[in-house]
Enzyme design. Sequence first.
Site, mmCIF file in Angstrom:
data_model
loop_
_atom_site.group_PDB
_atom_site.id
_atom_site.type_symbol
_atom_site.label_atom_id
_atom_site.label_comp_id
_atom_site.label_asym_id
_atom_site.label_seq_id
_atom_site.Cartn_x
_atom_site.Cartn_y
_atom_site.Cartn_z
ATOM 1 C CE LYS A 71 -4.364 -1.624 1.920
ATOM 2 N NZ LYS A 71 -5.450 -1.333 2.894
ATOM 3 C CG ASP A 107 -8.637 0.960 3.047
ATOM 4 O OD1 ASP A 107 -9.390 0.150 2.467
ATOM 5 O OD2 ASP A 107 -7.409 0.787 3.142
#
Length: 283
Positions: A71, A107
């Site tokens: 990420k 997210d």
Amino acid sequence: MFINSHTKLLGIIGMPLSHSLSPMMHNQALQNLKLDYAYIPLEFEEYNLSKAIDAIKVFNIRGVNVTIPYKEAVIPYLDELTDSAYNCKAVNLIINNNGYLKGYNTDGEGFMLGIKEHDIELKDNAVFIGAGGAARSIAYELAHEVSRIDFLDLDRQRAVELADFITNKTDCDSNGYLMLEELFVDLTLKADIIINCSPVGMYPKVDISPVSCIKHLAKETVLCDLIYNPLETKLLQMGKEHGLKVINGLPMFLYQGALSFEYMTGHSAPLKIMREVVTNQIK
């Protein structure tokens, strides 16, 4: 699913991916909408990351989700970042526009949509257990809704650094602390929402909780756990027994996936189908 030379590719990159439910969830959604896409897992060792990013361009892969441990590592290879991805220093989605790669982070927004699904009224104080990447993404969005966020982590410095980030980037007051039971009790006496962002309680170690007691919590406190396997962690079991409103990690997983789906395909995600796929697989 019928794949031909016109089928557009989507996928997820990470290591490992054997546990990921994203391919099953997205492919079922694609089939439901009769879209000519295929979503595939792309697992590789970290030393091949630059080659993997090149492959996205070479094979004209329209979009890839990004999971652990890439990420943050993918960021130097991208041409542009959304504000959320830039500020959170994490990307969970890459969209490829003819070789121009843009990084997104869905997210935090996914978590907030999950909160809204449960009609949660955010007020003043939030407490996070864990101060890793997921906590950072969620806290950045949540900080626009609450006035104070406290972070507890086994690595005190990580908690302090995340608190400093939130304080500097938003109008929300924030502090970081070492994860100790007595501090957890003190900080959560008046908490509106508590969010477990640690992996404690995740399958297969389902019989443990990040805290041993929550009997001090007010009945109005909302207890969240980002874990969705199992759907009801030990922490959430404790919360239900105490009469609290509890939320597992399924809504966040679904909504961040739905947002990714829409960015990748341009179509609204069939959330009901995606929820059924994931729920049935876990059960």
